[in-house]
Design a protein around this motif. Sequence first.
Motif, mmCIF file in Angstrom:
data_model
loop_
_atom_site.group_PDB
_atom_site.id
_atom_site.type_symbol
_atom_site.label_atom_id
_atom_site.label_comp_id
_atom_site.label_asym_id
_atom_site.label_seq_id
_atom_site.Cartn_x
_atom_site.Cartn_y
_atom_site.Cartn_z
ATOM 1 N N GLN A 154 0.792 -1.224 0.000
ATOM 2 C CA GLN A 154 0.000 0.000 0.000
ATOM 3 C C GLN A 154 0.835 1.290 0.000
ATOM 4 O O GLN A 154 0.313 2.354 -0.318
ATOM 5 C CB GLN A 154 -0.936 0.015 1.215
ATOM 6 N N TYR A 155 2.090 1.202 0.347
ATOM 7 C CA TYR A 155 2.962 2.374 0.330
ATOM 8 C C TYR A 155 3.367 2.630 -1.118
ATOM 9 O O TYR A 155 3.980 1.786 -1.761
ATOM 10 C CB TYR A 155 4.174 2.126 1.225
ATOM 11 N N ALA A 156 3.037 3.792 -1.640
ATOM 12 C CA ALA A 156 3.270 4.105 -3.055
ATOM 13 C C ALA A 156 4.732 3.972 -3.446
ATOM 14 O O ALA A 156 5.056 3.527 -4.548
ATOM 15 C CB ALA A 156 2.765 5.524 -3.361
ATOM 16 N N PHE A 157 5.638 4.339 -2.553
ATOM 17 C CA PHE A 157 7.068 4.224 -2.837
ATOM 18 C C PHE A 157 7.445 2.771 -3.109
ATOM 19 O O PHE A 157 8.196 2.469 -4.047
ATOM 20 C CB PHE A 157 7.865 4.764 -1.656
ATOM 21 N N CYS A 158 6.932 1.855 -2.288
ATOM 22 C CA CYS A 158 7.221 0.429 -2.478
ATOM 23 C C CYS A 158 6.671 -0.062 -3.809
ATOM 24 O O CYS A 158 7.353 -0.792 -4.546
ATOM 25 C CB CYS A 158 6.602 -0.385 -1.335
ATOM 26 N N LYS A 159 5.449 0.312 -4.109
ATOM 27 C CA LYS A 159 4.820 -0.152 -5.349
ATOM 28 C C LYS A 159 5.573 0.373 -6.572
ATOM 29 O O LYS A 159 5.800 -0.368 -7.538
ATOM 30 C CB LYS A 159 3.350 0.285 -5.388
ATOM 31 N N ASP A 160 5.963 1.639 -6.535
ATOM 32 C CA ASP A 160 6.670 2.221 -7.677
ATOM 33 C C ASP A 160 8.026 1.547 -7.895
ATOM 34 O O ASP A 160 8.376 1.176 -9.019
ATOM 35 C CB ASP A 160 6.870 3.727 -7.459
ATOM 36 N N TYR A 161 8.779 1.407 -6.826
ATOM 37 C CA TYR A 161 10.115 0.846 -6.972
ATOM 38 C C TYR A 161 10.084 -0.645 -7.277
ATOM 39 O O TYR A 161 10.966 -1.165 -7.962
ATOM 40 C CB TYR A 161 10.958 1.115 -5.718
ATOM 41 N N LEU A 174 2.963 7.999 5.335
ATOM 42 C CA LEU A 174 4.045 7.752 4.377
ATOM 43 C C LEU A 174 3.652 8.201 2.977
ATOM 44 O O LEU A 174 4.435 8.844 2.273
ATOM 45 C CB LEU A 174 4.406 6.264 4.362
ATOM 46 N N ASN A 175 2.448 7.847 2.571
ATOM 47 C CA ASN A 175 1.987 8.228 1.232
ATOM 48 C C ASN A 175 1.837 9.736 1.086
ATOM 49 O O ASN A 175 2.090 10.305 0.022
ATOM 50 C CB ASN A 175 0.666 7.527 0.911
ATOM 51 N N LYS A 176 1.436 10.389 2.172
ATOM 52 C CA LYS A 176 1.293 11.847 2.134
ATOM 53 C C LYS A 176 2.657 12.518 1.993
ATOM 54 O O LYS A 176 2.800 13.535 1.298
ATOM 55 C CB LYS A 176 0.596 12.335 3.410
ATOM 56 N N ALA A 177 3.666 11.916 2.631
ATOM 57 C CA ALA A 177 5.006 12.497 2.595
ATOM 58 C C ALA A 177 5.770 12.122 1.328
ATOM 59 O O ALA A 177 6.751 12.772 0.973
ATOM 60 C CB ALA A 177 5.808 12.045 3.818
ATOM 61 N N TYR A 178 5.301 11.104 0.628
ATOM 62 C CA TYR A 178 6.008 10.626 -0.569
ATOM 63 C C TYR A 178 5.881 11.644 -1.692
ATOM 64 O O TYR A 178 4.785 12.043 -2.066
ATOM 65 C CB TYR A 178 5.420 9.285 -0.993
ATOM 66 N N LYS A 179 7.018 12.068 -2.242
ATOM 67 C CA LYS A 179 7.046 13.084 -3.287
ATOM 68 C C LYS A 179 7.124 12.428 -4.662
ATOM 69 O O LYS A 179 8.059 11.661 -4.929
ATOM 70 C CB LYS A 179 8.237 14.017 -3.089
ATOM 71 N N PRO A 180 6.178 12.707 -5.563
ATOM 72 C CA PRO A 180 6.189 12.111 -6.910
ATOM 73 C C PRO A 180 7.485 12.371 -7.660
ATOM 74 O O PRO A 180 7.887 11.589 -8.495
ATOM 75 C CB PRO A 180 5.007 12.773 -7.604
ATOM 76 N N GLY A 181 8.149 13.489 -7.361
ATOM 77 C CA GLY A 181 9.392 13.815 -8.046
ATOM 78 C C GLY A 181 10.424 12.718 -7.891
ATOM 79 O O GLY A 181 11.177 12.411 -8.803
ATOM 80 N N LYS A 182 10.466 12.103 -6.721
ATOM 81 C CA LYS A 182 11.406 11.025 -6.480
ATOM 82 C C LYS A 182 11.062 9.837 -7.356
ATOM 83 O O LYS A 182 11.929 9.157 -7.877
ATOM 84 C CB LYS A 182 11.380 10.633 -5.003
ATOM 85 N N LYS A 183 9.783 9.575 -7.515
ATOM 86 C CA LYS A 183 9.340 8.471 -8.351
ATOM 87 C C LYS A 183 9.742 8.697 -9.801
ATOM 88 O O LYS A 183 10.254 7.803 -10.469
ATOM 89 C CB LYS A 183 7.829 8.309 -8.243
ATOM 90 N N ASP A 184 9.534 9.924 -10.279
ATOM 91 C CA ASP A 184 9.865 10.235 -11.658
ATOM 92 C C ASP A 184 11.360 10.088 -11.900
ATOM 93 O O ASP A 184 11.788 9.604 -12.948
ATOM 94 C CB ASP A 184 9.419 11.667 -12.002
ATOM 95 N N ALA A 185 12.171 10.535 -10.930
ATOM 96 C CA ALA A 185 13.620 10.427 -11.082
ATOM 97 C C ALA A 185 14.047 8.972 -11.134
ATOM 98 O O ALA A 185 14.923 8.596 -11.905
ATOM 99 C CB ALA A 185 14.317 11.146 -9.915
ATOM 100 N N ALA A 186 13.410 8.147 -10.294
ATOM 101 C CA ALA A 186 13.756 6.725 -10.281
ATOM 102 C C ALA A 186 13.395 6.071 -11.604
ATOM 103 O O ALA A 186 14.148 5.259 -12.137
ATOM 104 C CB ALA A 186 13.034 6.029 -9.121
ATOM 105 N N LYS A 187 12.226 6.415 -12.135
ATOM 106 C CA LYS A 187 11.807 5.837 -13.416
ATOM 107 C C LYS A 187 12.729 6.286 -14.539
ATOM 108 O O LYS A 187 13.043 5.515 -15.449
ATOM 109 C CB LYS A 187 10.359 6.245 -13.720
ATOM 110 N N LYS A 188 13.163 7.553 -14.477
ATOM 111 C CA LYS A 188 14.062 8.073 -15.502
ATOM 112 C C LYS A 188 15.383 7.318 -15.464
ATOM 113 O O LYS A 188 15.962 6.976 -16.497
ATOM 114 C CB LYS A 188 14.296 9.572 -15.272
ATOM 115 N N GLU A 189 15.880 7.055 -14.258
ATOM 116 C CA GLU A 189 17.138 6.330 -14.101
ATOM 117 C C GLU A 189 16.996 4.914 -14.625
ATOM 118 O O GLU A 189 17.894 4.392 -15.288
ATOM 119 C CB GLU A 189 17.531 6.305 -12.617
ATOM 120 N N ALA A 190 15.860 4.267 -14.330
ATOM 121 C CA ALA A 190 15.637 2.900 -14.803
ATOM 122 C C ALA A 190 15.569 2.858 -16.322
ATOM 123 O O ALA A 190 16.093 1.948 -16.957
ATOM 124 C CB ALA A 190 14.350 2.343 -14.194
#
Length: 219
Positions: free
Chosen positions: A55-62, A186-202
């Motif tokens: 349920q934590y968006a960071f976990c699901k994204d990564y 956790l989900n409220k504190a999770y910043k989408p920018g970090k997700k986008d950067a991770a996807k860009k790196e991948a």
Amino acid sequence: MKKNLIRMMAIAAVMGVAVTSCDKSAPKMDEKAVEQQAPVELKIAFVEVDSIMTQYAFCKDYTQILQKKGQNIQTTLAGKQRSLEQAAANFQQKLQQNAYTREQAEGIQASLQKQAADLDALNQRLTNEFQTETDKYNNALRDSIQNFLARYNKDKKYSLILSKAGDNLLYADKAFDITAEVIAGLNKAYKPGKKDAAKKEATKDDSADKKEEAAPAKK
């Protein structure tokens, strides 16, 4: 590189999270005074690790990022392995048909051995890169949870916040379950920018793998 491996490694990272609080400024007391003092009441809570993982968006994204990266690595290595096996089979067939001179056969055999060595080196490199990426994710996950719980516990004042996964806690009263609050925070504190950067790196890593896979075809 399978989904279960990624999940187990991430769970291991979360299991290392715990928050403790105590009053270190309290004056020391002699043993008799301690014996007469009423026991301090512990305020304890626990968090379901499986729920955080799902349920934590960071976990699901990564998890999606690592799964895709792992699949790309497997595809790259499998394709090169098939090409090498086909080349070796063709060599053996023509060798039996006496289609090569001795010098030609030795040259082709040396080339096949080099390709096999290069494939082993590529396998090791990609495996190490994947492990590094997984470790990076686990560290980021652990840090995000610990940082959030440190802020969260300033008001809640829990003495212990435990992580519950499977049967590591033999019994836990649901009244002490703060999973929903923690996940929401956790989900409220999770910043989408970090997700986008991770996807860009991948995506960058995947493109590099594809370029390397296509390179031998140009020879």
